[in-house]
Design an enzyme around this catalytic site. Sequence first.
Site, short mmCIF file in Angstrom:
data_model
loop_
_atom_site.label_atom_id
_atom_site.label_comp_id
_atom_site.label_asym_id
_atom_site.label_seq_id
_atom_site.Cartn_x
_atom_site.Cartn_y
_atom_site.Cartn_z
CD GLU A 1 44.04 48.39 47.42
OE1 GLU A 1 44.08 47.16 47.28
OE2 GLU A 1 44.34 48.97 48.49
CD GLU B 1 49.59 47.15 46.82
OE1 GLU B 1 48.72 47.92 47.26
OE2 GLU B 1 49.86 47.05 45.60
#
Length: 258
Positions: A112, A132
Amino acid sequence: MTVRFEVVDHVARVTIDRPDRMNAVDAATDARLDRIWSEIETRSDIRCVVLTGAGDRAFSAGADMKAANGLSGLEYWGAANPNGFGGIALRQSLTVPVIARVNGLALGGGFEMVLGADIVIASTEARFGLPEARVGRLPLDGGMVALQRLIPRNIAAGLMMTGRMLSAQEAARFGLVNAVVPPDGLDAEVDAWVADILSCAPLSVAAIKDTIRSTAHLNPQEARDLRRPALIAALKSEDSVEGVAAFREKRAPVWRGR
């Protein structure tokens, strides 16, 4: 100190320094990163930032799962930093260009942060992923909303829904990475990009970044017609006169950032 921050010759170098934890980010590291970005925004002497991780195994493995804050996924989402993971993944207020020097794994929040950079230089050993879903969580800090805007939707969906990783070469093919080089050539490649940025007028670079970041949702004509403050500042600057004069006089321009 979990993050090293130094400024030399107009270049800020931000290094996540937790190599024993694959440069995973705990609460203290996240807070330190956010403070650094806020400081950079206030400093006129910084014209470029290089973001990386210490060592040669990882850029960042994302959130430090062994230093969990005890929040549920919903609680974490509700308390999320509006600037995204590491204070940079979704940051809109920073007009200085950020180069991600990806020296190894960039996973979860690490990926990210890469998505929040403007230029990405990767080692051939780099790998990118948003795993995730494999631990019952979501890429909430920028990945789920940013990745699909940067690469084809189905590719982004496939990565997030499976937790698979991209090689540096694959990431370059999809346009996420500007250059892929062997590990021993990574610093030289980054330095070459830094030098090219510093050769440009800083207010012009800032206006370009601001325009790219603030007009992606508009059509080209609407975007062109916006009167962004950064754009006006660049057009009215002494540097805009200096650049043309230097070109006509066949000399290198002297940028003053005003």
